[in-house]
Design an enzyme around this catalytic site. Structure first.
Site, mmCIF file in Angstrom:
data_model
loop_
_atom_site.group_PDB
_atom_site.id
_atom_site.type_symbol
_atom_site.label_atom_id
_atom_site.label_comp_id
_atom_site.label_asym_id
_atom_site.label_seq_id
_atom_site.Cartn_x
_atom_site.Cartn_y
_atom_site.Cartn_z
ATOM 1 C CB VAL A 12 -0.884 0.113 1.190
ATOM 2 C CG1 VAL A 12 -1.897 1.286 1.386
ATOM 3 C CG2 VAL A 12 -1.713 -1.225 1.234
ATOM 4 N N GLY A 14 1.436 4.966 0.293
ATOM 5 C CA GLY A 14 0.818 6.166 0.442
ATOM 6 C C GLY A 14 1.520 7.498 0.239
ATOM 7 C CG HIS A 17 4.735 5.678 6.923
ATOM 8 N ND1 HIS A 17 4.032 6.682 7.342
ATOM 9 C CD2 HIS A 17 5.918 5.430 7.445
ATOM 10 C CE1 HIS A 17 4.702 7.312 8.335
ATOM 11 N NE2 HIS A 17 5.839 6.565 8.176
ATOM 12 C CG ASP A 85 -7.127 4.320 0.897
ATOM 13 O OD1 ASP A 85 -7.955 4.847 0.062
ATOM 14 O OD2 ASP A 85 -6.519 4.870 1.827
ATOM 15 N NE ARG A 86 -13.689 6.285 2.120
ATOM 16 C CZ ARG A 86 -14.439 7.220 1.490
ATOM 17 N NH1 ARG A 86 -14.495 8.204 0.910
ATOM 18 N NH2 ARG A 86 -15.649 7.093 2.240
ATOM 19 C CG ASP A 105 -8.429 2.946 6.692
ATOM 20 O OD1 ASP A 105 -7.236 3.296 7.627
ATOM 21 O OD2 ASP A 105 -7.989 2.684 5.710
ATOM 22 C CB THR A 108 -2.902 10.584 6.948
ATOM 23 O OG1 THR A 108 -1.456 10.053 6.894
ATOM 24 C CG2 THR A 108 -2.473 12.076 6.569
ATOM 25 C CB THR A 163 -0.530 23.618 26.425
ATOM 26 O OG1 THR A 163 -0.419 24.774 27.081
ATOM 27 C CG2 THR A 163 -0.775 23.974 24.836
#
Length: 244
Positions: A12, A14, A17, A85-86, A105, A108, A163
């Protein structure tokens, strides 16, 4: 055919990665992840099946390299711009766990993609993932730090007193609230059927979503499983040298 001849690679590809999956036949035996800028290399004369879902460079075409396209995924009624990918993850979830099904999923981008009892795409949603939301705050504000996410860390308090914890609280609690709303709506439409969590941040989100539904499952390798299923459907069986 020997077990060595049955070994092949899925990848895969991307934006940041590349995830490699070593298969022996239909069995996933090893998963590795590398930066997308690292050149792709693999053993000679080993089948490589690719799902390119980002902008990283691809290897040159060869008889051993197969680049999948959306039209090769047997998901019913996809729209033309649906991410490969979906589609692969949803189809793999349906054939492995049953229809109707919904896939979350958490990469990112965090996506929700669902299909009905006939395996037809219902639709879905896309929003920034955990890392992208944190990066946006760091990039577009003067003093907010970039926070990291630890799957083993406890959920941050809603009313944080520093924070970093406040950033984690705001992102995670609002994201989980939105996912709960989507899951509730899905269950109103489809009372039965599996719900799957996958993707790099899925390990962090799954424990917080698991109590919401008895059919929620964690499967980190759905896209690789989808590639394997497409290979079974589309690969060309090579005859041994000299065979008629």
């Amino acid at each position: 055919m020997s077990s060595e001849a049955e070994r092949w690679l899925a990848a895969v590809v991307g934006n940041t990665h590349v995830r490699w999956g070593w298969f022996a036949g239909e069995s996933l035996v090893k998963v590795e992840q590398f930066p997308a800028h690292q050149p792709l290399s693999w053993p000679e004369e080993t089948e490589l099946w690719l799902a390119a879902v980002g902008s990283a460079p691809l290897p040159p075409r060869s008889p051993w390299v197969h680049c999948l396209e959306l039209s090769q995924v047997p998901l019913r009624d996809p729209y033309p711009s649906l991410g490969l990918d979906r589609a692969l993850a949803l189809w793999a979830a349906g054939i492995r766990y049953g229809w109707p099904c919904l896939v979350i999923d958490a990469g990112t981008a965090l996506t929700l993609t669902g299909a009905d009892a006939e395996g037809s795409l219902v639709g879905g949603a896309i929003l920034p993932g955990l890392g992208l939301q944190a990066q946006a705050l760091a990039d577009h504000t003067a003093r907010l730090p970039k926070v990291e996410w630890d799957p083993g860390a406890p959920i941050p308090p809603r009313w944080a007193r520093n924070t970093g914890a406040a950033i984690r609280s705001g992102i995670l609690h609002t994201l989980l609230a939105g996912l709960r709303d989507f899951l509730a709506d899905w269950r109103r439409r489809f009372p039965q059927g599996p719900l799957l969590v996958t993707g790099g941040d899925g390990e962090l989100l799954y424990p917080h979503l698991r109590p919401l539904d008895a059919e929620l499952r964690w499967d980190p390798h759905l896209v690789l499983r989808g590639i394997a299923g497409c290979r079974q459907l589309h690969r060309v069986v090579r005859k041994p040298s000299g065979a008629e």
